[in-house]
Design an enzyme around this catalytic site. Structure first.
Site, mmCIF file in Angstrom:
data_model
loop_
_atom_site.group_PDB
_atom_site.id
_atom_site.type_symbol
_atom_site.label_atom_id
_atom_site.label_comp_id
_atom_site.label_asym_id
_atom_site.label_seq_id
_atom_site.Cartn_x
_atom_site.Cartn_y
_atom_site.Cartn_z
ATOM 1 N N THR A 15 68.892 29.329 25.202
ATOM 2 C CA THR A 15 68.890 28.219 24.460
ATOM 3 C C THR A 15 67.850 27.220 23.625
ATOM 4 O O THR A 15 67.809 26.843 24.613
ATOM 5 C CB THR A 15 70.341 27.583 24.210
ATOM 6 O OG1 THR A 15 71.523 27.837 24.511
ATOM 7 C CG2 THR A 15 70.623 26.534 22.815
ATOM 8 N N GLU B 179 81.537 31.938 28.920
ATOM 9 C CA GLU B 179 82.263 32.305 30.166
ATOM 10 C C GLU B 179 83.735 32.531 30.351
ATOM 11 O O GLU B 179 84.157 32.253 28.996
ATOM 12 C CB GLU B 179 81.718 30.501 30.852
ATOM 13 C CG GLU B 179 80.593 30.317 30.448
ATOM 14 C CD GLU B 179 79.965 28.967 31.556
ATOM 15 O OE1 GLU B 179 81.104 28.884 32.256
ATOM 16 O OE2 GLU B 179 79.646 28.665 31.574
ATOM 17 N N CYS C 137 77.239 24.009 27.651
ATOM 18 C CA CYS C 137 76.836 24.964 26.497
ATOM 19 C C CYS C 137 76.523 23.631 25.242
ATOM 20 O O CYS C 137 75.959 22.636 25.106
ATOM 21 C CB CYS C 137 76.971 25.733 25.904
ATOM 22 S SG CYS C 137 76.449 26.949 27.128
ATOM 23 N N ARG D 89 80.655 21.978 34.661
ATOM 24 C CA ARG D 89 79.544 21.231 34.647
ATOM 25 C C ARG D 89 80.287 19.892 32.624
ATOM 26 O O ARG D 89 80.670 21.171 32.164
ATOM 27 C CB ARG D 89 77.989 22.056 33.495
ATOM 28 C CG ARG D 89 77.350 22.327 35.124
ATOM 29 C CD ARG D 89 76.348 23.502 34.192
ATOM 30 N NE ARG D 89 76.795 24.322 34.094
ATOM 31 C CZ ARG D 89 76.522 25.221 33.156
ATOM 32 N NH1 ARG D 89 74.397 25.402 32.998
ATOM 33 N NH2 ARG D 89 77.023 26.450 32.727
#
Ligand code: UDX
Length: 445
Positions: free
Chosen positions: A124, A158, A273, A343
């Site tokens: 990305t 995911e 993301c 994350r």
């Protein structure tokens, strides 16, 4: 002759892509600079949790169709198509994307490209990156424009990575226009050959220029983030009016123009993301002089951040004692179920806040314990739901794992000190929990 593929960067995206390309019938060489990771993958071990990936990896390592290396020279020699799958994290200290990995890959690989090939970016990146990389490849590669660049953004989720790669809901091919001699490139044909199976199965293909392909990824993530923050804003309205945001989501989601998916209010979005991508998108818009176009994403981010504090507030409202000395069970550490990814995990963020208030916080997650322990060593950890909940004054469900959805409220009532539960993902049946004697609080209902 069948195309041979290299996948550069064997993290989450790359490892999945490599295994799936082997499943589609290609010979694949995965490349990563992390020797430990390459050794693990070569032994058929996936160094993170992703349902279905390890069996696929093993199958193709054993069949010999999939192997791994740390050598760029080997990858350049081996492959006709090089997929670039390295990460583009948020830059330290600002919102922009850190492109150093992508640049390093191109700088290492391009000088070694001695025969016609296609380099396919999947990472990305901010709009405008691909064009710069195409120039760089032309400059460094001994075969000049016979080494082409294409941009093929990755939309995998995911927890569904294998399925999303083998059966994507769309394919976007960003390709260059004709070369200096006016000849069209080969990149589109090559990509159509690689994805022949999903295309034959009906996956639509959108062919575009580079900036549109780059934007497709960040625009999709910005839209999804906006949809989640929209429903979370409605949750605030529901709390103020006594409405129920889950019913509201059904009511508006039946409109096919709106759609029910991604309208689950709760603790909001996290992960590797959505948060970083909307910030990098704002940063890029600012650089391009159109920052105003994306100021609404600041609000999307702010609404999302507010959810975390709101869940802490609700926990505080349920406690009948001060924070210090209260025992809190936190169920969930991963940013979403079926993942061990922590994350920017909203769950751990809330657990950390509760701890900073002085509460004794015990966390349980089916997969994300190791990562959570490393990030928050000062929290307590338990090996099961009952152990985490033993003696708790309040229980918080922060990640909607199936295992938590199916908990028996009667059994759990026996282990806690006080039967009070915050369902921060609105994933439990309130009537069932209340009937078992629990004080139940969802969000926005
Ligand atoms: C996302 C995009 O979906 C994917 O297309 C892109 O390639 C990468 O980013 P991912 O980060 O795996 O994928 O997770 P996703 O399933 O999109 O969930 C993101 C976050 O939103 C999670 O924290 C999830 O809990 C939250 N979410 C999702 C909600 O809060 N409500 C919803 O209704 C849906």
């Amino acid at each position: 002759m069948t195309l041979r593929i290299s996948v550069v960067g064997c993290g989450y995206l790359g490892a999945t892509h490599a295994a799936c390309m082997a499943e589609l019938g290609f010979d694949v060489l995965g490349l990563d600079v992390d020797r430990e990771r390459i050794d693990a993958l070569s032994d058929g071990n996936v160094p993170f949790y992703e349902p279905g990936l390890e069996p696929l990896l093993r199958k193709h390592v054993e069949s010999g169709r999939l192997s791994f290396t740390t050598s760029y020279a080997e990858a350049a020699e081996f492959a006709d198509v090089h997929f670039v799958c390295v990460s583009t994290p948020q830059r330290d200290g600002d919102f922009a994307a850190d492109l150093s990995h992508v640049h390093r890959v191109v700088d290492e690989l391009a000088p070694l490209l001695t025969r016609p090939c296609v380099v396919v970016g999947k990472s990305t990146v901010p709009a405008g990156t691909a064009e710069g990389l195409a120039y760089r490849i032309a400059e460094l590669s001994p075969v000049d424009d016979a080494a082409e660049l294409a941009w093929n953004p990755e939309f995998l989720r995911e927890g569904h990575a294998v399925e999303d790669t083998l059966r994507p809901d769309r394919l976007v091919f960003g390709v260059a226009g004709p070369n200096r001699r006016g000849e069209p490139g080969r990149a589109e044909d090559v990509l159509r050959e690689i994805y022949a199976d999903p295309i034959a199965a009906g996956t639509p293909v959108v062919v575009s220029d580079y900036p549109t392909a780059e934007l497709a990824k960040v625009a999709a993530n910005a839209f999804l983030a906006t949809k989640i923050s929209f429903i979370n804003a409605m949750a605030e309205l529901c709390e103020a009016t006594g409405g129920d945001v889950t019913v509201l989501a059904d009511a508006i989601g039946h409109d096919p123009r709106i759609g029910r998916r991604f309208l689950n209010a709760g603790l909001g979005f996290g992960g590797g993301c959505l948060p970083k991508d909307i910030r990098a998108f704002m940063a890029r818009a600012g650089e391009l002089g159109v920052g105003e176009a994306l100021t609404f994403l600041r609000e999307v981010d702010a609404i999302n951040q507010r959810r975390r504090e709101r869940v802490v507030e609700i926990a505080g409202e349920l406690l009948t004692r001060p924070w210090p000395g209260s025992r809190i069970a936190v169920l969930g550490a991963a940013f979403k179920p079926d993942s061990d990814d922590i994350r920017d995990s909203p769950a751990l963020n809330v657990a950390g806040r509760l701890h900073l208030h002085g509460a004794h916080v015990t966390v349980y997650d089916p997969q994300a314990m190791d990562g959570a322990r490393r990030l928050w060593p000062t929290l307590h950890y338990a090996d099961s739901v009952p152990d985490a909940c033993a003696g708790a004054h309040v229980v918080l469900v922060l990640t909607e794992w199936q295992q938590f959805r199916e908990m028996d409220p009667y059994l759990l009532a026996d282990v806690v000190e006080q039967p009070a539960i915050v369902d921060a993902r609105n994933c439990l049946n309130p009537a069932k929990w209340r009937a078992a004697g629990w004080t139940y609080r969802g969000v926005g209902r």
